[in-house]
Design a protein around this motif. Structure first.
Motif, PDB file in Angstrom:
ATOM      1  N   LYS A   7     -93.681  -2.588 -14.314  1.00  0.00           N
ATOM      2  CA  LYS A   7     -92.422  -2.558 -15.053  1.00  0.00           C
ATOM      3  C   LYS A   7     -91.614  -1.341 -14.619  1.00  0.00           C
ATOM      4  O   LYS A   7     -92.167  -0.281 -14.347  1.00  0.00           O
ATOM      5  CB  LYS A   7     -92.661  -2.484 -16.559  1.00  0.00           C
ATOM      6  N   ILE A   8     -90.298  -1.508 -14.567  1.00  0.00           N
ATOM      7  CA  ILE A   8     -89.389  -0.399 -14.276  1.00  0.00           C
ATOM      8  C   ILE A   8     -88.790   0.039 -15.608  1.00  0.00           C
ATOM      9  O   ILE A   8     -88.244  -0.782 -16.352  1.00  0.00           O
ATOM     10  CB  ILE A   8     -88.273  -0.837 -13.313  1.00  0.00           C
ATOM     11  N   SER A   9     -88.888   1.302 -15.904  1.00  0.00           N
ATOM     12  CA  SER A   9     -88.354   1.804 -17.172  1.00  0.00           C
ATOM     13  C   SER A   9     -86.828   1.842 -17.113  1.00  0.00           C
ATOM     14  O   SER A   9     -86.226   1.854 -16.035  1.00  0.00           O
ATOM     15  CB  SER A   9     -88.893   3.208 -17.464  1.00  0.00           C
ATOM     16  N   LEU A  10     -86.202   1.873 -18.295  1.00  0.00           N
ATOM     17  CA  LEU A  10     -84.746   1.991 -18.341  1.00  0.00           C
ATOM     18  C   LEU A  10     -84.292   3.285 -17.684  1.00  0.00           C
ATOM     19  O   LEU A  10     -83.261   3.321 -17.003  1.00  0.00           O
ATOM     20  CB  LEU A  10     -84.250   1.920 -19.785  1.00  0.00           C
ATOM     21  N   GLU A  11     -85.053   4.350 -17.851  1.00  0.00           N
ATOM     22  CA  GLU A  11     -84.701   5.629 -17.226  1.00  0.00           C
ATOM     23  C   GLU A  11     -84.766   5.527 -15.700  1.00  0.00           C
ATOM     24  O   GLU A  11     -83.873   6.001 -15.001  1.00  0.00           O
ATOM     25  CB  GLU A  11     -85.628   6.740 -17.736  1.00  0.00           C
ATOM     26  N   ASP A  12     -85.822   4.905 -15.161  1.00  0.00           N
ATOM     27  CA  ASP A  12     -85.915   4.718 -13.710  1.00  0.00           C
ATOM     28  C   ASP A  12     -84.777   3.844 -13.195  1.00  0.00           C
ATOM     29  O   ASP A  12     -84.236   4.085 -12.115  1.00  0.00           O
ATOM     30  CB  ASP A  12     -87.263   4.100 -13.319  1.00  0.00           C
ATOM     31  N   ALA A  13     -84.404   2.822 -13.974  1.00  0.00           N
ATOM     32  CA  ALA A  13     -83.277   1.970 -13.585  1.00  0.00           C
ATOM     33  C   ALA A  13     -81.996   2.800 -13.532  1.00  0.00           C
ATOM     34  O   ALA A  13     -81.230   2.718 -12.562  1.00  0.00           O
ATOM     35  CB  ALA A  13     -83.123   0.807 -14.563  1.00  0.00           C
TER      36      ALA A  13
END
Length: 152
Positions: A7-13
């Motif tokens: 999963k890609i976190s919202l912060e990483d996005a």
């Protein structure tokens, strides 16, 4: 062959230039946007309980691709002859809108559409209001549109 997904976190996005924006518009629509810092975006729009026009506009660089998932829309644009052209679209149909085309959509109640915008190449806003088109269409009701479509 096994695949490993993470999963890609919202912060990483966000750090990758991708943001989300969910909002309820003045006409009652709900818009769920996934936007990139390069100016491209995807939006799922869910119409309100009553049919309504969006806001007439055009873009200078962006191309838009609309897909109707369910329900129906009326697409309006100022044509080459400067008349307003209307097109009725329903489930599964789609339309491309090129830059500099003044356009608007009327969404019937509970319609769901998907919009992809691309070609903006930059983070500056590429959305300009079209008072010219609003002059012709903003007072057209759902019944007016149904009559117009019936006779075209």
């Amino acid at each position: 062959m096994s695949s490993s997904r993470t999963k890609i976190s919202l912060e990483d996005a966000r750090l990758s230039g991708i943001n989300i924006d969910f909002e309820k518009m003045e006409n009652g629509e709900k818009r769920y946007r996934l936007m990139s810092s390069d100016g491209s975006y995807y939006c799922r729009t869910v119409a309100a309980e009553t049919g309504a026009w969006q806001n007439s506009h055009y873009h200078k660089r962006v191309t838009e691709f609309y897909v109707i998932q369910s329900g129906w829309i009326v697409y309006a644009e100022i044509g080459l002859n400067e008349d307003v052209d209307f097109r009725f679209l329903k489930d599964g149909e789609s339309i491309f809108v090129k830059p500099f085309v003044h356009h608007n959509l009327f969404l019937s109640p509970h319609t769901i559409i998907h919009t992809i915008k691309y070609g903006g190449e930059g983070s500056e806003i590429d959305w300009f209001p079209s008072k010219e088109l609003d002059h012709f269409i903003k007072n057209l009701s759902e019944n007016d549109l149904k009559d117009l479509i019936k006779y075209n």
